[in-house]
Design a protein around this motif. Structure first.
Motif, PDB file in Angstrom:
ATOM      1  N   HIS A 192       0.834  -1.207   0.000  1.00 54.17           N
ATOM      2  CA  HIS A 192       0.000   0.000   0.000  1.00 54.17           C
ATOM      3  C   HIS A 192       0.870   1.259   0.000  1.00 54.17           C
ATOM      4  CE1 HIS A 192       0.772   0.052   4.294  1.00 54.17           C
ATOM      5  NE2 HIS A 192       0.278   1.256   4.340  1.00 54.17           N
ATOM      6  N   ARG A 217       0.429   4.350  -2.475  1.00 54.48           N
ATOM      7  CA  ARG A 217       0.457   5.779  -2.092  1.00 54.48           C
ATOM      8  C   ARG A 217       1.408   6.554  -2.984  1.00 54.48           C
ATOM      9  NH1 ARG A 217       1.786   4.976   3.982  1.00 54.48           N
ATOM     10  NH2 ARG A 217      -0.284   4.723   4.830  1.00 54.48           N
ATOM     11  N   ASP A 227      -5.558   9.268   2.089  1.00 56.13           N
ATOM     12  CA  ASP A 227      -4.587   8.175   2.231  1.00 56.13           C
ATOM     13  C   ASP A 227      -5.100   6.935   1.499  1.00 56.13           C
ATOM     14  OD1 ASP A 227      -2.352   6.835   3.079  1.00 56.13           O
ATOM     15  OD2 ASP A 227      -2.992   6.594   5.156  1.00 56.13           O
ATOM     16  N   ASP A 243      -5.070   2.936   2.687  1.00 59.01           N
ATOM     17  CA  ASP A 243      -4.687   2.180   3.892  1.00 59.01           C
ATOM     18  C   ASP A 243      -4.168   0.783   3.539  1.00 59.01           C
ATOM     19  OD1 ASP A 243      -6.857   0.539   3.462  1.00 59.01           O
ATOM     20  OD2 ASP A 243      -7.961   1.171   5.254  1.00 59.01           O
ATOM     21  N   ILE A 244      -3.866  -0.001   4.579  1.00 55.05           N
ATOM     22  CA  ILE A 244      -3.231  -1.307   4.317  1.00 55.05           C
ATOM     23  C   ILE A 244      -4.181  -2.294   3.641  1.00 55.05           C
ATOM     24  CG2 ILE A 244      -1.474  -1.182   6.144  1.00 55.05           C
ATOM     25  CD1 ILE A 244      -3.278  -3.076   7.748  1.00 55.05           C
ATOM     26  N   HIS A 245      -5.471  -1.968   3.621  1.00 52.56           N
ATOM     27  CA  HIS A 245      -6.417  -2.837   2.900  1.00 52.56           C
ATOM     28  C   HIS A 245      -6.641  -2.340   1.473  1.00 52.56           C
ATOM     29  CE1 HIS A 245      -7.115  -4.608   6.754  1.00 52.56           C
ATOM     30  NE2 HIS A 245      -7.450  -3.432   7.261  1.00 52.56           N
ATOM     31  N   ILE A 267      -8.912   6.561   1.703  1.00 57.48           N
ATOM     32  CA  ILE A 267      -9.433   7.262   2.882  1.00 57.48           C
ATOM     33  C   ILE A 267      -9.733   8.701   2.467  1.00 57.48           C
ATOM     34  CG2 ILE A 267      -9.007   7.892   5.291  1.00 57.48           C
ATOM     35  CD1 ILE A 267      -8.973   4.842   4.807  1.00 57.48           C
ATOM     36  N   PRO A 326     -13.377   5.558   5.037  1.00 62.02           N
ATOM     37  CA  PRO A 326     -12.727   4.564   4.167  1.00 62.02           C
ATOM     38  C   PRO A 326     -13.655   4.140   3.031  1.00 62.02           C
ATOM     39  CG  PRO A 326     -13.387   3.568   6.270  1.00 62.02           C
ATOM     40  CD  PRO A 326     -13.895   4.966   6.282  1.00 62.02           C
TER      41      PRO A 326
END
Ligand code: BTN
Length: 333
Positions: A276, A280, A305, A307-309, A313, A322
């Protein structure tokens, strides 16, 4: 190249393996027969088949067979040569013209085609994009490829495959066009701010088990400006338009398949826990004011952002929201 798979024409393919190592050199029938265990008639038939596939081949009955050059055609033989993967693209179905590589890959997957099988076409007559749109798929210009996957993980993790594929595409294009590649979440790939590639991931699952996933990828490679219809001229680009010269589709596809395999292997173990950050880095959206349409809901804010999933965001006032899927428009200010 014909409209059928090339994998069957073994005499042409084995002949090619030998002669292409020495461009310009004439190989006698006797030496080729010995090496390949083929009769002179089979060698001649093989050479004629290669000429039909647009290889430049010299065929002289008195002397033998000479290889001059290979076409930039997405045939099984060309893609396989020097392909640096273990599983992805090890089984290739290559077509001149079909409706949609995703449709054919789904049919093949239903018939048990193994993981990593790819369906590739020089042209699609009904290329499909996301949200029911068409994907512009003219002959001789793009890469239209679908990859059959059979991951063991739960269906909820399938959407992340699109993000992972976007990353593999970004890394591939970055090699040719450093510092010009971006990903418009979730899975449009941009070159110089215009769309150069798209991803259509289709899942077949029963309850909590994935049957197969088809990852369809379209890349605009050698399209000239005049190639694009009016509605795409402003928003779409190609590698050729960006670099001002043509590039080899075969080499680009091979490199992409290797990047894809590496990202897919990583995704199966770690999902996007590390990647992720790369998403980004490549994101064209972060910090920009956007509107996301997801189903019937429409929400605006600042892209804050990923996110890790792999969720986007969105900051709306003091709230961080999210978003798992949607169509993003960047607000022009
Ligand atoms: C999009 O950005 O809307 C997704 C485009 C996906 C196009 C590819 S081309 C190969 C595969 N076959 C299809 O019919 N579609 C995908």
């Amino acid at each position: 190249m014909t409209s059928a798979s090339h994998s069957g024409d073994t005499s042409a393919e084995s002949l090619l393996q030998v002669i292409r190592k020495h461009p310009g050199q004439t190989h006698t029938y006797a030496s080729l027969s010995k090496k390949l265990n083929l009769t002179t008639d089979q060698l001649i038939a093989g050479a004629k088949q290669l000429a039909l596939w647009d290889y430049r081949i010299g065929l002289r009955l008195s002397k033998g067979i000479t290889f001059f050059s290979a076409p930039d055609q997405l045939t099984s033989a060309e893609i396989s040569l020097g392909l640096n993967t273990k599983q992805i693209g090890r089984h290739i179905l290559a077509y001149r013209t079909i409706q949609s590589t995703n449709d054919l890959a789904a049919a093949q997957a239903e018939h048990g085609a193994p993981e990593g099988t790819i369906v590739v076409a020089d042209q699609q007559t009904k290329g499909r994009g996301r949200l029911g749109r068409a994907w512009f798929s003219p002959a001789g210009a793009g890469i239209y490829v679908s990859i059959i996957l059979r991951p063991k993980f739960a269906p909820e993790l399938a959407p992340g495959l699109s993000l992972m594929t976007a990353l593999a595409l970004a890394r591939t294009l970055e090699k040719l066009c450093p510092d010009a590649v971006a990903i418009k979440w979730p899975n449009d790939v941009l070159l110089g701010g215009k769309k150069v590639a798209g991803i259509l991931t289709e899942l077949s699952a029963e309850r909590d088990k994935i049957g197969h996933v088809i990852v369809g990828v379209g890349i605009n490679v050698n399209h000239g400006v005049g190639h694009f219809p009016d509605d795409l001229k402003q928003t779409a680009t190609s590698v050729r338009r960006f670099l001002k010269h043509k590039v080899s589709r075969v080499e680009l596809l091979r490199y992409f398949l290797a990047q894809f395999e590496s990202e897919y292997t990583h995704y199966q173990k770690h999902q996007l826990a590390q990647s992720h950050r790369q998403l980004r880095k490549y994101s064209s959206l972060l910090g920009r004011e956007i509107t996301v349409i997801a189903g019937r809901s429409r929400i605006s804010g600042i892209a804050h952002d990923i996110d890790i999933h792999g969720r986007l965001i969105l900051r709306s006032g003091s709230e961080l929201i999210p978003i798992t899927a949607g169509e993003v428009t960047v607000e022009k200010r």
